[in-house]
Design a protein around this motif. Structure first.
Motif, mmCIF file in Angstrom:
data_model
loop_
_atom_site.group_PDB
_atom_site.id
_atom_site.type_symbol
_atom_site.label_atom_id
_atom_site.label_comp_id
_atom_site.label_asym_id
_atom_site.label_seq_id
_atom_site.Cartn_x
_atom_site.Cartn_y
_atom_site.Cartn_z
ATOM 1 N N MET A 34 4.570 15.427 46.902
ATOM 2 C CA MET A 34 3.290 14.747 47.051
ATOM 3 C C MET A 34 2.303 15.686 47.732
ATOM 4 S SD MET A 34 3.801 11.710 45.798
ATOM 5 C CE MET A 34 2.244 10.995 46.324
ATOM 6 N N ALA A 35 1.023 15.452 47.493
ATOM 7 C CA ALA A 35 0.019 16.319 48.100
ATOM 8 C C ALA A 35 -1.298 15.582 48.254
ATOM 9 C CB ALA A 35 -0.183 17.570 47.251
ATOM 10 N N TRP A 36 -2.138 16.142 49.110
ATOM 11 C CA TRP A 36 -3.526 15.711 49.252
ATOM 12 C C TRP A 36 -4.433 16.870 48.854
ATOM 13 C CZ3 TRP A 36 -5.277 10.861 50.366
ATOM 14 C CH2 TRP A 36 -4.352 9.937 50.875
ATOM 15 N N PHE A 37 -5.439 16.538 48.066
ATOM 16 C CA PHE A 37 -6.478 17.477 47.683
ATOM 17 C C PHE A 37 -7.820 16.879 48.083
ATOM 18 C CE2 PHE A 37 -4.469 20.685 44.920
ATOM 19 C CZ PHE A 37 -3.204 20.137 44.788
ATOM 20 N N ARG A 38 -8.854 17.702 48.072
ATOM 21 C CA ARG A 38 -10.199 17.186 48.321
ATOM 22 C C ARG A 38 -11.194 17.932 47.449
ATOM 23 N NH1 ARG A 38 -11.027 19.465 54.534
ATOM 24 N NH2 ARG A 38 -11.195 21.691 53.992
ATOM 25 N N GLN A 39 -12.297 17.251 47.195
ATOM 26 C CA GLN A 39 -13.351 17.859 46.385
ATOM 27 C C GLN A 39 -14.704 17.498 46.970
ATOM 28 O OE1 GLN A 39 -13.148 16.996 42.170
ATOM 29 N NE2 GLN A 39 -14.379 18.799 41.697
ATOM 30 N N ALA A 40 -15.416 18.515 47.401
ATOM 31 C CA ALA A 40 -16.765 18.343 47.923
ATOM 32 C C ALA A 40 -17.764 18.510 46.786
ATOM 33 C CB ALA A 40 -17.038 19.362 49.021
ATOM 34 N N PRO A 41 -18.967 17.980 46.913
ATOM 35 C CA PRO A 41 -19.973 18.098 45.849
ATOM 36 C C PRO A 41 -20.238 19.556 45.484
ATOM 37 C CG PRO A 41 -20.665 16.490 47.469
ATOM 38 C CD PRO A 41 -19.438 17.142 48.031
ATOM 39 N N GLY A 42 -20.174 19.833 44.194
ATOM 40 C CA GLY A 42 -20.457 21.172 43.717
ATOM 41 C C GLY A 42 -19.341 22.172 43.913
ATOM 42 N N ARG A 43 -18.188 21.698 44.359
ATOM 43 C CA ARG A 43 -17.071 22.600 44.606
ATOM 44 C C ARG A 43 -15.846 22.148 43.822
ATOM 45 N NH1 ARG A 43 -16.478 24.383 50.757
ATOM 46 N NH2 ARG A 43 -15.245 25.930 49.646
ATOM 47 N N GLU A 44 -14.916 23.072 43.640
ATOM 48 C CA GLU A 44 -13.684 22.749 42.943
ATOM 49 C C GLU A 44 -12.754 21.952 43.856
ATOM 50 O OE1 GLU A 44 -13.406 26.589 39.905
ATOM 51 O OE2 GLU A 44 -11.844 26.223 41.383
ATOM 52 N N ARG A 45 -11.858 21.226 43.219
ATOM 53 C CA ARG A 45 -10.849 20.493 43.982
ATOM 54 C C ARG A 45 -9.924 21.489 44.676
ATOM 55 N NH1 ARG A 45 -8.397 15.173 41.220
ATOM 56 N NH2 ARG A 45 -10.665 15.003 40.933
ATOM 57 N N GLU A 46 -9.659 21.262 45.957
ATOM 58 C CA GLU A 46 -8.850 22.206 46.707
ATOM 59 C C GLU A 46 -7.681 21.522 47.398
ATOM 60 O OE1 GLU A 46 -11.026 24.122 49.832
ATOM 61 O OE2 GLU A 46 -11.485 22.249 50.881
ATOM 62 N N VAL A 48 -5.141 20.511 50.237
ATOM 63 C CA VAL A 48 -5.258 20.240 51.661
ATOM 64 C C VAL A 48 -3.890 20.303 52.340
ATOM 65 C CG1 VAL A 48 -5.916 18.536 53.410
ATOM 66 C CG2 VAL A 48 -7.308 18.800 51.341
ATOM 67 N N ALA A 49 -2.937 19.540 51.779
ATOM 68 C CA ALA A 49 -1.595 19.494 52.370
ATOM 69 C C ALA A 49 -0.604 19.010 51.327
ATOM 70 C CB ALA A 49 -1.569 18.570 53.580
ATOM 71 N N GLY A 50 0.653 19.448 51.456
ATOM 72 C CA GLY A 50 1.685 19.024 50.536
ATOM 73 C C GLY A 50 3.003 18.824 51.257
ATOM 74 N N ILE A 51 3.862 18.007 50.642
ATOM 75 C CA ILE A 51 5.176 17.735 51.227
ATOM 76 C C ILE A 51 6.203 17.658 50.102
ATOM 77 C CG2 ILE A 51 4.753 15.234 51.235
ATOM 78 C CD1 ILE A 51 6.400 15.146 53.875
ATOM 79 N N THR A 52 7.319 18.333 50.301
ATOM 80 C CA THR A 52 8.352 18.373 49.276
ATOM 81 C C THR A 52 9.270 17.157 49.373
ATOM 82 O OG1 THR A 52 9.963 19.534 50.657
ATOM 83 C CG2 THR A 52 8.364 20.897 49.464
ATOM 84 N N ARG A 53 10.166 17.079 48.417
ATOM 85 C CA ARG A 53 11.160 16.011 48.428
ATOM 86 C C ARG A 53 11.929 16.014 49.746
ATOM 87 N NH1 ARG A 53 16.646 15.941 44.681
ATOM 88 N NH2 ARG A 53 17.650 14.191 45.742
ATOM 89 N N SER A 54 12.294 17.177 50.220
ATOM 90 C CA SER A 54 13.105 17.285 51.426
ATOM 91 C C SER A 54 12.297 17.189 52.713
ATOM 92 C CB SER A 54 13.869 18.609 51.421
ATOM 93 O OG SER A 54 12.962 19.690 51.440
ATOM 94 N N GLY A 55 10.968 17.164 52.589
ATOM 95 C CA GLY A 55 10.140 17.023 53.768
ATOM 96 C C GLY A 55 9.497 18.301 54.258
ATOM 97 N N ALA A 91 -15.785 15.167 51.870
ATOM 98 C CA ALA A 91 -15.333 15.311 50.484
ATOM 99 C C ALA A 91 -14.693 14.004 50.041
ATOM 100 C CB ALA A 91 -14.312 16.447 50.368
ATOM 101 N N ILE A 92 -14.386 13.942 48.762
ATOM 102 C CA ILE A 92 -13.512 12.886 48.258
ATOM 103 C C ILE A 92 -12.080 13.414 48.356
ATOM 104 C CG2 ILE A 92 -12.870 11.449 46.305
ATOM 105 C CD1 ILE A 92 -15.751 11.706 45.309
ATOM 106 N N TYR A 93 -11.223 12.633 48.963
ATOM 107 C CA TYR A 93 -9.836 13.027 49.162
ATOM 108 C C TYR A 93 -8.945 12.303 48.152
ATOM 109 C CZ TYR A 93 -10.927 15.605 53.372
ATOM 110 O OH TYR A 93 -11.418 16.541 54.254
ATOM 111 N N TYR A 94 -8.089 13.074 47.506
ATOM 112 C CA TYR A 94 -7.222 12.549 46.462
ATOM 113 C C TYR A 94 -5.756 12.733 46.838
ATOM 114 C CZ TYR A 94 -11.405 12.803 43.500
ATOM 115 O OH TYR A 94 -12.657 12.657 42.982
ATOM 116 N N CYS A 95 -4.976 11.715 46.536
ATOM 117 C CA CYS A 95 -3.529 11.789 46.632
ATOM 118 C C CYS A 95 -3.006 12.214 45.248
ATOM 119 C CB CYS A 95 -3.002 10.413 47.014
ATOM 120 S SG CYS A 95 -1.215 10.277 47.134
ATOM 121 N N ALA A 96 -1.995 13.055 45.225
ATOM 122 C CA ALA A 96 -1.466 13.556 43.966
ATOM 123 C C ALA A 96 0.053 13.626 44.005
ATOM 124 C CB ALA A 96 -2.040 14.931 43.655
ATOM 125 N N SER A 97 0.645 13.505 42.830
ATOM 126 C CA SER A 97 2.103 13.533 42.714
ATOM 127 C C SER A 97 2.501 14.377 41.507
ATOM 128 C CB SER A 97 2.629 12.106 42.540
ATOM 129 O OG SER A 97 4.019 12.096 42.279
#
Length: 123
Positions: A34-46, A48-55, A91-97
């Motif tokens: 799982m991870a968190w990304f963010r995207q500010a106006p006029g910028r690419e999604r970047e 932020v933080a990620g976590i593996t299956r094992s933590g 920014a807008i913060y997105y959760c991703a999997s």
């Protein structure tokens, strides 16, 4: 079908804190990255933080020491605690999997995304 729903965004003054939460259905956070990304106006999604299956955890350099990612396997949620917020964090913060055990810092490797939650940090 994987479904992610973020919450917890809002307006905060510089130096303040927010906690974002992501509720996951259709995929278990215990078994997948799982991870968190963010995207500010006029910028690419970047990344932020990620976590593996094992933590195992990783952060972008810009947030290291101020943000903390965590997951609750029994609740199937992933949180992002954000402290000492700065205006540049707005920014807008997105959760991703992704359907693998390890997180990656490239957004193209994720196959499921939430709708995003707005974070605004005033100076």
């Amino acid at each position: 079908q994987v479904h992610l729903v973020e919450s917890g965004g809002g307006l905060v003054q510089a130096g303040g804190s927010l906690r974002l939460s992501c509720v996951v259905s259709g995929r278990t956070v215990a078994e997948h990255a799982m991870a968190w990304f963010r995207q500010a106006p006029g910028r690419e999604r970047e990344f932020v933080a990620g976590i593996t299956r094992s933590g195992a955890i990783g952060y972008a350099e810009s947030v290291k020491g101020r943000f903390t990612i965590s997951k609750a396997n029994t609740e199937n949620t992933v949180d992002l605690q954000m402290n000492k917020l700065i205006p540049e964090a707005t920014a807008i913060y997105y959760c991703a999997s992704r359907e693998f055990e390890a997180y990656l810092r490239d957004a193209t490797f994720y196959d499921a995304w939430g709708q995003g939650t707005q974070v605004t940090v005033s100076s």
